[in-house]
Each structure stands twice: as structure tokens, then as C-alpha cells.
Scaffold this motif. Structure first.
Motif, short mmCIF file in Angstrom:
data_model
loop_
_atom_site.label_atom_id
_atom_site.label_comp_id
_atom_site.label_asym_id
_atom_site.label_seq_id
_atom_site.Cartn_x
_atom_site.Cartn_y
_atom_site.Cartn_z
N GLU A 1 -13.86 82.35 10.05
CA GLU A 1 -13.30 81.07 10.48
C GLU A 1 -13.90 79.94 9.64
OE1 GLU A 1 -13.12 80.34 14.63
OE2 GLU A 1 -12.55 82.39 15.15
N ASP A 2 -13.39 79.82 8.41
CA ASP A 2 -13.92 78.85 7.47
C ASP A 2 -12.90 77.80 7.06
OD1 ASP A 2 -12.24 80.53 6.08
OD2 ASP A 2 -13.63 80.97 4.45
N TRP A 3 -11.81 77.67 7.81
CA TRP A 3 -10.81 76.65 7.47
C TRP A 3 -11.29 75.30 7.99
CZ3 TRP A 3 -7.14 76.08 4.11
CH2 TRP A 3 -6.24 75.03 4.23
N ARG B 1 -6.43 67.64 19.30
CA ARG B 1 -6.52 69.05 18.91
C ARG B 1 -6.94 69.20 17.45
NH1 ARG B 1 -2.08 71.01 18.51
NH2 ARG B 1 -0.67 69.29 19.09
N ASP B 2 -6.45 68.31 16.61
CA ASP B 2 -6.83 68.34 15.20
C ASP B 2 -8.33 68.16 15.04
OD1 ASP B 2 -6.09 67.80 12.16
OD2 ASP B 2 -7.36 66.14 12.80
N ARG B 3 -8.91 67.24 15.80
CA ARG B 3 -10.33 66.97 15.68
C ARG B 3 -11.19 68.11 16.23
NH1 ARG B 3 -9.76 60.58 17.27
NH2 ARG B 3 -9.29 59.85 15.16
N LYS B 4 -10.68 68.82 17.19
CA LYS B 4 -11.43 69.96 17.72
C LYS B 4 -11.44 71.14 16.74
CE LYS B 4 -10.89 69.02 22.66
NZ LYS B 4 -10.32 69.49 23.96
N ASN B 5 -10.39 71.23 15.90
CA ASN B 5 -10.36 72.22 14.83
C ASN B 5 -10.57 73.65 15.36
OD1 ASN B 5 -10.07 73.02 12.16
ND2 ASN B 5 -12.22 72.76 11.66
N GLN B 6 -9.87 73.98 16.44
CA GLN B 6 -10.00 75.29 17.05
C GLN B 6 -8.78 76.16 16.72
OE1 GLN B 6 -10.52 74.29 21.20
NE2 GLN B 6 -12.71 73.86 20.95
N GLN B 7 -8.95 77.47 16.88
CA GLN B 7 -7.82 78.37 16.65
C GLN B 7 -6.69 78.05 17.64
OE1 GLN B 7 -7.56 80.11 14.12
NE2 GLN B 7 -9.42 81.22 13.55
N PRO B 8 -5.45 77.94 17.18
CA PRO B 8 -4.35 77.43 18.01
C PRO B 8 -3.66 78.49 18.87
CG PRO B 8 -3.57 77.76 15.78
CD PRO B 8 -5.04 78.09 15.75
N PHE B 9 -4.42 79.19 19.67
CA PHE B 9 -3.82 80.21 20.54
C PHE B 9 -2.87 79.58 21.56
CE2 PHE B 9 -7.59 82.56 19.10
CZ PHE B 9 -7.02 83.77 18.76
N ALA B 10 -3.27 78.45 22.14
CA ALA B 10 -2.41 77.81 23.14
C ALA B 10 -1.12 77.32 22.52
CB ALA B 10 -3.16 76.65 23.79
#
Length: 412
Positions: free
Chosen positions: A205-207, A47-56
Motif C-alpha cells: 500500500e504505497d499509493w 475521503r481523499d485526505r484519509k487516503n484509505q482503500q476504497p472498499f466502501a
């Protein structure tokens, strides 16, 4: 009704936090946190590598009841204590530092209800957060004061930008603090609660940083955002109990640095025990039996245990002082803030040291990308730069030598 009509006496005659956590409460929520951590750790690296918003991940926290942990029971929350919340953050950090940060900031942001809202308005906000299942993000970075809040009729207009707005990408609501320009409250700071989808709010979304990639700490841009009376939370004041928010978030930091250290130690232990051979000059049969590696692990474990003892003590002291509500004095607040600064210093240094030196006992093979041991170091190294730890050392030293407290801010 105008914004001004909603501003009543802001003296915090009460806060909804009383006494200390029972062992039953602590055990109950530690178990819940361990279950959530067990889920998070399974794919934390992926999940860290995908770097997506953590809605789940937020939904996982919501379903476990962790978002409403500190909400008073009378409004449908768990009615737990801050000591419990700090423990939860620490446990989650051992599995996923990003989500621990997200939850820690949520607790602080949500507690603005208690610290900023007048007593008669707090019930409404507690009910709304429970009914909406809200995660609270924020946009209050004090070193980025680029918001303009101007009076317009019976409300306000907000323009400008903020970086490092933790939780803003996934939170149902976002807390903003802004200095009023003009009108009756010119020069005062008001706290507002905005829905994430409010018109004129742009989430950038620039983090894309070294660590803490799932903390949803985006930049926000405000394009003529209209704020109404119902968006107002209250004044940001220097009343001692309300300013405990800052030591609170610093103690949360200490707990998730500690949790990351504990997670790195546990992962290092698994790697070390999994090695069936030993260094060619060693007299031991395996690496885990080698006194050299035992010594290093023992040193790191002992330092981590010392930080744990300090943070656990301070969690209880934080609850005890909060119980005094409006009777908290500035000297009491200052004394606790310095103790928490001490914890911030040692948790930062131990967290970074453990996440770095664990490689000394796990060897070169543990640097493989597939192992993911670097995740702990990247996370603690990234967030521990939030505010310079050297200034925390100065804060401690000035108080110890001269009884001097640092000026109030969102860092001290």
C-alpha cells in the motif's frame, strides 16, 4: 487438465458487444450514475485526505449495478454499451476522479474476457464475475516489465513486481499479463486472472501521490505465485479487435478528464454565485454579474463542451467498430485510435486548464483547504501524466501527414 489444454483457437469469432446504445439505455444509466455521484461528492474531499482503500466506494458501485454494466444480459449483466460506460465514468469523475478511474479500469480489465478469452470459454468467465460481484484490478504496467513467468509442470510460476496496479488493493481479482519463458508458448504473452488473496501475492500500500488517492493503485510483489489452468484468460495478441482495448482505455481517460473539468466548473459556479459582493473596481453588483468573470467561465465552458461533443461521438464509433468483432481490420483500428488520441490531447489540456483557471474566478478564498477546489486539479494533473500527451500529438500528426500508425502497445 493443463494450461495448454485450455488454450484453444484464440481468434475472436465474436465479441459480446453489438450495435449502439439506445436513448433509453443512456438515460437509465446516467440517472444511476448521477445518484452514485451525488453520494460520492458529499465527502469526496474527506475521503481523499484519509487516503484509505476504497472498499466502501466499490460496494456503492456494486449495489448500483455498475460493476456488471457491460456484462452480457444472458449472463446476468446489464448488457449495456461502451458509450454508456464512458458516460458513467464521466459523470462519476465530476464527483470523484479516483472512483471514476477505478471503474474505468474495471471495465477495461473485465472486458479482457471478450478480447482475450476464446469464444468457448467466455461464458464461464462472465458467469464467475457476476456471481462473485467482482471488481477487476490490473497489474499490466508496460513500462515496468519486471515479471517472470516460468513453466512448471502443467502450470506456471510468477515472480517479480509491478507498480501502479490500479484496483489491486480492492479488486476481487487482478489481471496480469506476462511473457512466457520456456515451454511451448515461449515468448508469447498470456493473460491470467488471479484472486487478490492468492498465496504469494504481496499488496504494497504505497499509493501516496498528489491525486487519484482512492484508485487503489498499489505496487504488487509476486513471490513464487503458482498459476493453474483455471487462472488462464487467454493470449494477448495483435488481432485488431482485441487491440481495441488500448484505444478503449484512452477514451475512458478522455471521459474522466472531461468529467473532472465539468466537476470543477460546477464547483466554481457554486462558489462564484455564493459571493454577494464584487471587486472594488467592478461596475457589477456581484462577481457572477461581472463580464470579466463571465468571460472566463464562458471560455472554459465552451472548451469543455467541445471536448464533450468529441468524446460522445467517439463513444458511438467505438461501439460501432466493436460490433464488427473479428472482421475489424487494422486500418479501421488505426483510424479510430488516432481519433481517440485527438480526444486524449484536447481532454488533457482542457481538463488541466479548467481545474487550474477556475481559481481565477473564485478568488483567493477558494484556495482554503476546507473548500477543496484543489481536488479537481490534483486528480487531473496526476492522471494526465499517465502517458505523455506530446506523444499523442505525434501520433495524430504522423497519421495526418503520412498515414503512419504507431507501433502497437498498451499506450497506442
Amino acid at each position: 487438465m493443463t494450461v495448454q489444454d485450455t488454450v484453444q483457437d484464440t481468434g475472436l469469432r465474436r465479441v459480446p458487444y453489438y450495435g449502439n446504445a439506445s436513448e433509453t439505455e443512456l438515460e437509465q444509466w446516467r440517472e444511476v450514475a448521477q445518484q452514485v455521484a451525488g453520494t460520492l461528492v458529499q465527502d469526496a474531499l474527506e475521503r481523499d485526505r484519509k487516503n484509505q482503500q476504497p472498499f466502501a466506494e466499490v460496494q456503492l458501485l456494486r449495489e448500483a449495478g455498475l460493476l456488471n454494466l457491460l456484462v452480457p444480459a444472458e449472463f446476468g449483466g446489464a448488457g449495456a454499451h461502451w458509450e454508456t460506460a464512458f458516460d458513467v465514468v464521466r459523470i462519476l469523475a465530476a464527483a470523484d476522479g479516483s472512483i471514476a478511474q477505478l471503474l474505468a479500469y474495471h471495465y477495461i480489465n473485465q472486458s479482457g474476457i471478450a478480447f482475450y478469452a476464446p469464444a468457448e470459454a467466455q461464458g464461464k468467465w462472465w458467469q464467475r464475475t457476476v456471481e462473485g460481484g467482482w471488481l477487476w484490478g490490473d497489474s499490466v504496467n508496460p513500462v515496468d516489465p519486471d515479471l517472470t513467468l516460468s513453466v512448471e509442470g502443467d502450470g506456471y510460476r510468477l515472480n517479480g513486481a509491478k507498480r501502479f496496479s490500479t484496483g489491486s488493493g480492492v479488486g476481487e481479482v487482478i489481471v496480469i499479463n506476462a511473457l512466457v519463458q520456456g515451454g511451448e508458448y515461449d515468448g508469447q504473452i498470456l493473460a491470467f486472472v488471479l484472486p487478490r488473496d492468492i498465496e504469494g501475492l504481496e499488496i504494497v500500500e504505497d499509493w501516496d501521490y498528489l491525486g487519484q488517492r482512492l484508485s487503489a493503485s498499489n505496487s504488487l510483489k509476486y513471490h513464487n505465485v503458482r498459476l493453474e489452468a483455471e487462472d488462464l484468460l487467454g493470449f494477448v495478441t495483435d488481432e485488431p479487435v482485441s487491440t481495441l482495448l488500448t484505444p478503449g482505455i484512452q477514451l475512458a481517460f478522455a471521459n474522466f478528464y472531461l468529467g473532472i473539468a465539468e466537476g470543477a466548473l460546477e464547483r466554481g459556479k457554486q462558489i462564484l454565485l455564493g459571493r454577494k459582493n464584487a471587486w472594488l473596481f467592478s461596475q457589477a453588483d456581484t462577481y457572477s454579474q461581472d463580464p470579466i468573470f463571465q468571460r472566463t467561465v464562458g471560455e472554459l465552458k465552451a472548451r469543455t463542451a467541445a471536448v464533450a461533443a468529441l468524446t460522445e461521438k467517439l463513444g458511438r464509433k467505438f461501439d460501432a467498430l466493436l460490433s464488427k468483432a473479428g472482421d475489424v481490420t487494422q486500418p479501421e483500428r488505426a483510424a479510430l485510435a488516432v481519433e481517440i488520441a485527438e480526444a486524449k490531447v484536447v481532454s488533457t489540456e482542457v481538463g488541466v486548464e479548467v481545474a487550474n483557471r477556475i481559481f481565477e474566478v473564485t478568488g483567493s478564498s477558494s484556495t482554503a483547504s476546507s473548500v477543496g477546489l484543489d481536488l479537481y486539479w490534483r486528480n487531473v494533473r496526476t492522471h494526465s501524466l499517465h502517458d505523455p500527451v506530446d506523444y499523442k500529438k505525434i501520433e495524430v500528426g504522423a497519421y495526418f501527414l503520412r498515414g503512419e500508425s504507431q507501433p502497437l502497445s498498451l499506450y497506442t
